[in-house]
Design an enzyme around this catalytic site. Sequence first.
Site, PDB file in Angstrom:
ATOM      1  N   TRP A 161      25.622  76.213  29.367  1.00 43.25           N
ATOM      2  CA  TRP A 161      24.824  75.344  28.751  1.00 43.25           C
ATOM      3  C   TRP A 161      23.679  75.251  30.101  1.00 43.25           C
ATOM      4  O   TRP A 161      23.901  74.412  31.013  1.00 43.25           O
ATOM      5  CB  TRP A 161      25.205  74.136  28.139  1.00 43.25           C
ATOM      6  CG  TRP A 161      25.983  74.488  27.086  1.00 43.25           C
ATOM      7  CD1 TRP A 161      25.668  74.689  25.843  1.00 43.25           C
ATOM      8  CD2 TRP A 161      27.463  74.769  27.132  1.00 43.25           C
ATOM      9  NE1 TRP A 161      26.694  75.215  25.122  1.00 43.25           N
ATOM     10  CE2 TRP A 161      27.655  75.032  25.772  1.00 43.25           C
ATOM     11  CE3 TRP A 161      28.634  74.533  28.367  1.00 43.25           C
ATOM     12  CZ2 TRP A 161      29.316  75.201  25.403  1.00 43.25           C
ATOM     13  CZ3 TRP A 161      29.873  74.809  27.620  1.00 43.25           C
ATOM     14  CH2 TRP A 161      30.174  75.367  26.368  1.00 43.25           C
ATOM     15  N   HIS A 178      24.628  69.871  24.001  1.00 45.95           N
ATOM     16  CA  HIS A 178      25.205  70.021  22.586  1.00 45.95           C
ATOM     17  C   HIS A 178      25.664  68.749  21.945  1.00 45.95           C
ATOM     18  O   HIS A 178      25.449  67.733  22.647  1.00 45.95           O
ATOM     19  CB  HIS A 178      26.266  70.973  22.651  1.00 45.95           C
ATOM     20  CG  HIS A 178      27.263  70.815  23.757  1.00 45.95           C
ATOM     21  ND1 HIS A 178      28.523  71.295  23.775  1.00 45.95           N
ATOM     22  CD2 HIS A 178      27.504  69.852  24.771  1.00 45.95           C
ATOM     23  CE1 HIS A 178      29.299  71.083  24.709  1.00 45.95           C
ATOM     24  NE2 HIS A 178      28.535  69.912  25.441  1.00 45.95           N
ATOM     25  N   ARG A 204      18.197  72.573  25.714  1.00 47.14           N
ATOM     26  CA  ARG A 204      18.681  73.273  26.863  1.00 47.14           C
ATOM     27  C   ARG A 204      17.307  73.873  27.818  1.00 47.14           C
ATOM     28  O   ARG A 204      16.325  74.314  27.329  1.00 47.14           O
ATOM     29  CB  ARG A 204      19.301  74.658  26.120  1.00 47.14           C
ATOM     30  CG  ARG A 204      20.577  74.102  25.635  1.00 47.14           C
ATOM     31  CD  ARG A 204      21.532  75.186  25.144  1.00 47.14           C
ATOM     32  NE  ARG A 204      22.581  74.463  24.220  1.00 47.14           N
ATOM     33  CZ  ARG A 204      23.691  75.064  23.656  1.00 47.14           C
ATOM     34  NH1 ARG A 204      23.554  76.554  23.736  1.00 47.14           N
ATOM     35  NH2 ARG A 204      24.406  74.475  23.063  1.00 47.14           N
ATOM     36  N   GLN A 218      21.803  70.278  16.200  1.00 49.10           N
ATOM     37  CA  GLN A 218      23.214  70.807  15.912  1.00 49.10           C
ATOM     38  C   GLN A 218      23.724  69.982  15.182  1.00 49.10           C
ATOM     39  O   GLN A 218      23.545  68.814  15.027  1.00 49.10           O
ATOM     40  CB  GLN A 218      24.037  70.905  17.250  1.00 49.10           C
ATOM     41  CG  GLN A 218      23.627  72.108  17.951  1.00 49.10           C
ATOM     42  CD  GLN A 218      24.504  72.334  19.174  1.00 49.10           C
ATOM     43  OE1 GLN A 218      25.301  71.483  19.806  1.00 49.10           O
ATOM     44  NE2 GLN A 218      24.728  73.666  19.841  1.00 49.10           N
ATOM     45  N   VAL A 261      38.224  73.840  22.917  1.00 46.66           N
ATOM     46  CA  VAL A 261      38.969  74.194  21.819  1.00 46.66           C
ATOM     47  C   VAL A 261      40.131  75.384  22.248  1.00 46.66           C
ATOM     48  O   VAL A 261      40.095  76.124  23.076  1.00 46.66           O
ATOM     49  CB  VAL A 261      38.355  74.627  20.704  1.00 46.66           C
ATOM     50  CG1 VAL A 261      37.546  73.731  19.929  1.00 46.66           C
ATOM     51  CG2 VAL A 261      37.329  75.738  21.009  1.00 46.66           C
ATOM     52  N   ALA A 315      37.438  71.011  15.483  1.00 50.35           N
ATOM     53  CA  ALA A 315      35.897  70.876  15.567  1.00 50.35           C
ATOM     54  C   ALA A 315      35.257  72.016  15.291  1.00 50.35           C
ATOM     55  O   ALA A 315      35.633  72.836  15.436  1.00 50.35           O
ATOM     56  CB  ALA A 315      35.788  70.201  17.310  1.00 50.35           C
TER      57      ALA A 315
HETATM   58  C1  YSA Z   1      32.205  74.915  19.506  1.00 55.55           C
HETATM   59  C2  YSA Z   1      33.427  74.453  19.436  1.00 55.55           C
HETATM   60  C3  YSA Z   1      33.536  73.275  18.896  1.00 55.55           C
HETATM   61  O1  YSA Z   1      34.952  72.751  18.794  1.00 55.55           O
HETATM   62  C4  YSA Z   1      32.837  72.386  18.561  1.00 55.55           C
HETATM   63  C5  YSA Z   1      31.287  72.866  18.919  1.00 55.55           C
HETATM   64  C6  YSA Z   1      31.268  74.071  19.272  1.00 55.55           C
HETATM   65  C7  YSA Z   1      29.628  74.415  19.637  1.00 55.55           C
HETATM   66  C8  YSA Z   1      29.355  74.504  20.958  1.00 55.55           C
HETATM   67  N1  YSA Z   1      29.228  72.885  21.498  1.00 55.55           N
HETATM   68  C9  YSA Z   1      27.963  74.816  21.325  1.00 55.55           C
HETATM   69  O2  YSA Z   1      27.241  74.445  21.504  1.00 55.55           O
HETATM   70  N2  YSA Z   1      28.271  76.225  21.102  1.00 55.55           N
HETATM   71  S1  YSA Z   1      26.776  77.278  21.043  1.00 55.55           S
HETATM   72  O3  YSA Z   1      26.167  77.060  22.266  1.00 55.55           O
HETATM   73  O4  YSA Z   1      27.128  78.496  20.747  1.00 55.55           O
HETATM   74  O5  YSA Z   1      25.638  76.621  20.072  1.00 55.55           O
HETATM   75  C10 YSA Z   1      26.224  76.386  18.812  1.00 55.55           C
HETATM   76  C11 YSA Z   1      24.941  76.975  17.715  1.00 55.55           C
HETATM   77  O6  YSA Z   1      23.700  76.309  18.186  1.00 55.55           O
HETATM   78  C12 YSA Z   1      24.911  78.349  17.811  1.00 55.55           C
HETATM   79  O7  YSA Z   1      25.817  79.065  16.859  1.00 55.55           O
HETATM   80  C13 YSA Z   1      23.292  78.422  17.296  1.00 55.55           C
HETATM   81  O8  YSA Z   1      23.380  78.300  15.903  1.00 55.55           O
HETATM   82  C14 YSA Z   1      22.576  77.095  17.936  1.00 55.55           C
HETATM   83  N3  YSA Z   1      21.920  77.536  18.978  1.00 55.55           N
HETATM   84  C15 YSA Z   1      22.525  77.622  20.219  1.00 55.55           C
HETATM   85  N4  YSA Z   1      21.555  77.761  21.091  1.00 55.55           N
HETATM   86  C16 YSA Z   1      20.225  77.468  20.422  1.00 55.55           C
HETATM   87  C17 YSA Z   1      20.488  77.463  19.358  1.00 55.55           C
HETATM   88  N5  YSA Z   1      19.764  77.359  18.129  1.00 55.55           N
HETATM   89  C18 YSA Z   1      18.651  77.359  18.681  1.00 55.55           C
HETATM   90  N6  YSA Z   1      17.961  77.437  19.880  1.00 55.55           N
HETATM   91  C19 YSA Z   1      19.017  77.742  20.869  1.00 55.55           C
HETATM   92  N7  YSA Z   1      18.576  77.817  22.095  1.00 55.55           N
END
Ligand code: YSA
Length: 352
Positions: A161, A178, A204, A218, A261, A315
Amino acid sequence: MQRAEFESQLNELKDAAERSLTGVSGLEDLQSWEREYIGSKGSLTLMFRALGGLDSADRPEAGRLLNQVKQSLTATFENRETELKAGATAARLVSEAVDVTLPGRQPQTGNAHPVSLMIDELSEIFALMGFQTVFGPEVETGRYNFDLLNIPSDHPARDVWDTIIMDTLSEEIVLRTHTSPMQARVMEESKPPVRVIVPGRVYRYEAQDASHEWMFHQLEGLAVDSNIRMSDLKGVLQELARQLFGPTRRIRFRCDFFPFVEPGVDFAVDCAICNGKGCRVCKQSGWLEMGGAGMVHPRVLAGVGIDPEVYTGFAFGLGIERLLMMRYGISDIRAFAGNDLRFLSEFAALTV
Ligand code: YSA
């Protein structure tokens, strides 16, 4: 002056006054007419003065005639004045008239932003499954954004991140990357059973492109109770996919890694556009990725004082703009923060 001459002058004056009055067409002209004939310095007043030059025997009859003419001219004047005033009022009414049958001017009204509409819809879907909607801070500490989520400062996963850091001196203050920090905050505040969703803005330090924003939204989900299983997670996400994309939608889990997780998955829904066959929207894969999920890591539970031997939890986290893009076939995520009214007003009909 002789009486006959007096009477003849009086008749001429009356005729002249009456003729002149017929040519009067406005209130200003009428006032001039009044001054000329019946006003205090008008012709009729002069005739009253001329009475004194008549023989005393003739004066009463001449005076009576004079009064008669005065009354007659005054009455004619008043009638004309009433007519002209009525005409002026009517003309004013016509000029000031408002056509109440014309259609009104439509005031410009705003409508809810598509992200807000989606958050409302998600809250309703999850409320029916027993989840409460809560909100959390967008400025976070490193402790909640990382440490309590099993991401220590030297952990390589912390690089995933790209973080906007506000203050590195005292405590690490960041814009949350997040919505997952709310997992720890909610579990610290309340004991199981827990069922919450957390919609909100995240940040981010990331380059923008058609599918990436530096600021986006999110939705976090968390359920903790005795005997929560992976199949519960799957059932909840399956129901979500059906509610959002139609009753025949299926979901897919694939192994993924998130430090908070164990096991972790990414989850996808089969493409509603091509029914899973493969198309431009799903990039020929037949699946649209929705987010990450898994069973809450025992270290995360223990870190907030919940005994992982007694309780388990699941989660998930998904991107709200990406959901909207899938649903409405929007090809560029930058449209959401672009403030283009032509795009935003497309959602007016969905605003309640
Ligand atoms: C994973 C497991 C858990 O038990 C709970 C939550 C999570 C999600 C984790 N916190 C997370 O942020 N994962 S992620 O970085 O892959 O982002 C989750 C979702 O946010 C992605 O699938 C996408 O739909 C969205 N996302 C990520 N980066 C983004 C974005 N949407 C727009 N712009 C970006 N830069």
